[in-house]
Design a protein around this motif. Structure first.
Motif, PDB file in Angstrom:
ATOM      1  N   ASP A 122       1.005  -1.261   0.156  1.00 35.12           N
ATOM      2  CA  ASP A 122       0.052  -0.055   0.135  1.00 35.12           C
ATOM      3  C   ASP A 122       0.884   1.316  -0.089  1.00 35.12           C
ATOM      4  O   ASP A 122       1.227   1.471   0.939  1.00 35.12           O
ATOM      5  CB  ASP A 122      -0.886  -0.153   1.284  1.00 35.12           C
ATOM      6  CG  ASP A 122      -1.859   1.095   1.338  1.00 35.12           C
ATOM      7  OD1 ASP A 122      -1.989   1.942   0.355  1.00 35.12           O
ATOM      8  OD2 ASP A 122      -2.527   1.303   2.336  1.00 35.12           O
ATOM      9  N   LEU A 124       2.540   4.673  -0.161  1.00 40.92           N
ATOM     10  CA  LEU A 124       2.175   6.086   0.608  1.00 40.92           C
ATOM     11  C   LEU A 124       2.644   7.303  -0.304  1.00 40.92           C
ATOM     12  O   LEU A 124       3.539   7.324  -1.507  1.00 40.92           O
ATOM     13  CB  LEU A 124       3.195   6.422   1.838  1.00 40.92           C
ATOM     14  CG  LEU A 124       2.894   5.367   2.830  1.00 40.92           C
ATOM     15  CD1 LEU A 124       3.893   5.447   3.931  1.00 40.92           C
ATOM     16  CD2 LEU A 124       1.781   5.524   3.383  1.00 40.92           C
ATOM     17  N   ARG A 196       3.317   8.259  11.586  1.00 40.26           N
ATOM     18  CA  ARG A 196       3.986   7.828  10.148  1.00 40.26           C
ATOM     19  C   ARG A 196       4.931   8.848   9.532  1.00 40.26           C
ATOM     20  O   ARG A 196       5.747   8.630   9.046  1.00 40.26           O
ATOM     21  CB  ARG A 196       2.786   7.451   9.225  1.00 40.26           C
ATOM     22  CG  ARG A 196       3.125   6.797   7.779  1.00 40.26           C
ATOM     23  CD  ARG A 196       3.790   5.459   8.298  1.00 40.26           C
ATOM     24  NE  ARG A 196       2.672   4.433   8.508  1.00 40.26           N
ATOM     25  CZ  ARG A 196       3.010   3.503   9.178  1.00 40.26           C
ATOM     26  NH1 ARG A 196       4.284   2.859   9.354  1.00 40.26           N
ATOM     27  NH2 ARG A 196       1.903   2.553   9.607  1.00 40.26           N
ATOM     28  N   LEU A 231       3.346   0.073   2.746  1.00 38.43           N
ATOM     29  CA  LEU A 231       3.090  -0.528   4.085  1.00 38.43           C
ATOM     30  C   LEU A 231       2.546  -1.986   3.649  1.00 38.43           C
ATOM     31  O   LEU A 231       1.973  -2.344   2.527  1.00 38.43           O
ATOM     32  CB  LEU A 231       1.795  -0.022   4.746  1.00 38.43           C
ATOM     33  CG  LEU A 231       1.921   1.675   5.090  1.00 38.43           C
ATOM     34  CD1 LEU A 231       0.825   1.802   5.755  1.00 38.43           C
ATOM     35  CD2 LEU A 231       3.263   1.544   6.036  1.00 38.43           C
ATOM     36  N   ASP A 232       3.251  -3.000   4.133  1.00 41.72           N
ATOM     37  CA  ASP A 232       3.078  -4.355   3.795  1.00 41.72           C
ATOM     38  C   ASP A 232       1.748  -4.683   4.458  1.00 41.72           C
ATOM     39  O   ASP A 232       1.115  -3.846   5.095  1.00 41.72           O
ATOM     40  CB  ASP A 232       4.246  -5.218   4.153  1.00 41.72           C
ATOM     41  CG  ASP A 232       4.408  -5.274   5.559  1.00 41.72           C
ATOM     42  OD1 ASP A 232       3.548  -5.058   6.544  1.00 41.72           O
ATOM     43  OD2 ASP A 232       5.362  -6.137   5.969  1.00 41.72           O
ATOM     44  N   ASN A 234       1.226  -6.339   7.035  1.00 43.96           N
ATOM     45  CA  ASN A 234       0.983  -6.184   8.681  1.00 43.96           C
ATOM     46  C   ASN A 234       1.343  -4.674   9.030  1.00 43.96           C
ATOM     47  O   ASN A 234       1.646  -4.473  10.082  1.00 43.96           O
ATOM     48  CB  ASN A 234       2.309  -6.893   9.293  1.00 43.96           C
ATOM     49  CG  ASN A 234       2.151  -8.470   9.046  1.00 43.96           C
ATOM     50  OD1 ASN A 234       0.864  -8.961   9.076  1.00 43.96           O
ATOM     51  ND2 ASN A 234       3.050  -8.983   8.536  1.00 43.96           N
ATOM     52  N   GLY A 235       1.260  -3.810   7.886  1.00 44.17           N
ATOM     53  CA  GLY A 235       1.532  -2.447   8.288  1.00 44.17           C
ATOM     54  C   GLY A 235       2.738  -1.711   8.515  1.00 44.17           C
ATOM     55  O   GLY A 235       3.359  -0.683   8.956  1.00 44.17           O
ATOM     56  N   VAL A 236       3.779  -2.759   8.162  1.00 41.14           N
ATOM     57  CA  VAL A 236       5.303  -2.630   8.262  1.00 41.14           C
ATOM     58  C   VAL A 236       5.732  -1.617   7.254  1.00 41.14           C
ATOM     59  O   VAL A 236       5.674  -1.645   5.872  1.00 41.14           O
ATOM     60  CB  VAL A 236       6.162  -3.668   8.386  1.00 41.14           C
ATOM     61  CG1 VAL A 236       7.539  -3.618   8.204  1.00 41.14           C
ATOM     62  CG2 VAL A 236       5.716  -4.626   9.570  1.00 41.14           C
ATOM     63  N   LEU A 237       6.568  -0.654   7.492  1.00 41.29           N
ATOM     64  CA  LEU A 237       6.986   0.423   6.739  1.00 41.29           C
ATOM     65  C   LEU A 237       8.257  -0.197   5.646  1.00 41.29           C
ATOM     66  O   LEU A 237       8.998  -0.644   6.168  1.00 41.29           O
ATOM     67  CB  LEU A 237       7.424   1.640   7.194  1.00 41.29           C
ATOM     68  CG  LEU A 237       8.049   2.957   6.155  1.00 41.29           C
ATOM     69  CD1 LEU A 237       6.583   3.425   5.624  1.00 41.29           C
ATOM     70  CD2 LEU A 237       8.529   4.096   6.988  1.00 41.29           C
TER      71      LEU A 237
END
Length: 316
Positions: A122, A124, A196, A231-232, A234-237
């Motif tokens: 996802d 940014l 973020r 973001l993967d 799992n929400g990891v940058l």
């Protein structure tokens, strides 16, 4: 917008940017987000938001090789902490005709060397720019206002000077066909939230510092660069797209910078500044319509500098 000319077995074309083409697995339902994608770096070259012709032979392979090398360094090969990136496995196990396991490459032969299999992210809407030296549009703004992207700098700096410390100057990634827009840090907070925004800034500055130190050890200055993150699941940058290439960064020869007496001598470029300079001198503003074709000597010089940068940085 350019489109790819090669059909790739097992993949379906999804999008073409100015210099890269994106594919999804051929069996991906329309509108679905695949787990992995194929990013192909073409030999196209762009400047002033225009794709130029002809391309730079071998450019796609040179830049992909450099990106992969930097991804490896940032994953911990340089001794720093591992920074997540978007690379995915480029091979898979299949059952061979003899019943034995067979390791199959997911990258078609037609684009081998200039393609990466990556995870879907996802993305940014922030282009994370870090500047360690005063040059380009930053130099022009400094001459007018004493600032770069609104950040006040000390008086008396010259074109090509090292900044007291690297600065983070984000941009908003505009929709396709529109120009990216420099924005304030406060605007990034509005776009992605305070936590973020701080993570993007801090990680960008960390990556720049690590890369600049590596480059300096090889006689090269990393003047500035830009990163993209997503973001993967799992929400990891996660750092994505290309990283620290000659297209996304300004690299200079350190010895020339230290001994040069003019901006051209100090900023002996390993990137596409050769193309930018030629186009600026041979295509008057507002640069509308079809840009002029690049001459052979500009293509040859650019190719040689891209290759020299790769050889310098990756030398033991």
């Amino acid at each position: 917008m350019p489109t790819p000319t090669t059909e790739l077995p097992g993949w379906r074309h999804a999008y073409s940017g100015k210099v890269r083409d994106l594919y999804v697995p051929a069996d991906t339902p329309e509108g679905a987000t695949p787990e992995r994608m194929l990013v192909v770096a073409s030999d196209r070259v762009s400047a002033f938001d225009h794709v130029l012709s002809p391309g730079i032979p071998g450019k796609g392979e040179l830049l992909t090789t450099l990106s992969l090398w930097w991804f490896d360094r940032l994953a911990g090969a340089d001794g720093g902490r591992s920074i997540p990136n978007h690379l995915a496995a480029s091979h898979e196990l299949t059952l061979g005709a003899d019943g034995a396991d067979d390791l199959k490459s997911l990258i078609p032969e037609a684009v081998a060397g200039r393609a990466m299999v990556v995870k879907s992210l996802d993305m940014l809407p922030i282009e994370c720019v870090v500047r360690g030296y005063l040059t380009g549009s930053g130099w022009a703004e400094y001459g007018e206002n004493g600032t770069v992207c609104g950040i006040a700098l000390p008086e008396g700096l010259s074109n090509g000077d090292r900044l007291p410390e690297p600065i983070y100057t984000p941009a908003y990634k505009a929709p396709l066909g529109e120009h990216d827009e420099n924005i304030s840090y406060e605007r990034t907070v509005e776009l992605v939230g305070a936590e973020r925004a701080a993570e993007l800034r801090d990680l960008s500055l960390e990556i720049y510092a690590r890369a600049a130190a590596t480059a300096e050890a090889h006689g090269v200055i990393l003047a500035d660069t830009k990163f993209e993150f997503g973001l993967d699941g799992n929400g990891v940058l996660t750092i994505a797209d290309e990283v620290l290439t000659s297209d996304s960064s300004r690299y200079w020869d350190a010895a020339a910078w230290a001994s040069g007496t003019t901006p051209a001598e100090r900023m002996a470029s390993f990137d596409k500044q050769i193309v930018r300079d030629w186009l600026a001198a041979n295509w008057a503003a507002p640069r509308e319509g079809e840009p002029p074709a690049l001459p052979a000597d500009i293509i040859d010089r650019t190719t040689a500098r891209y290759r020299e940068l790769l050889e310098r940085l990756t030398a033991a």
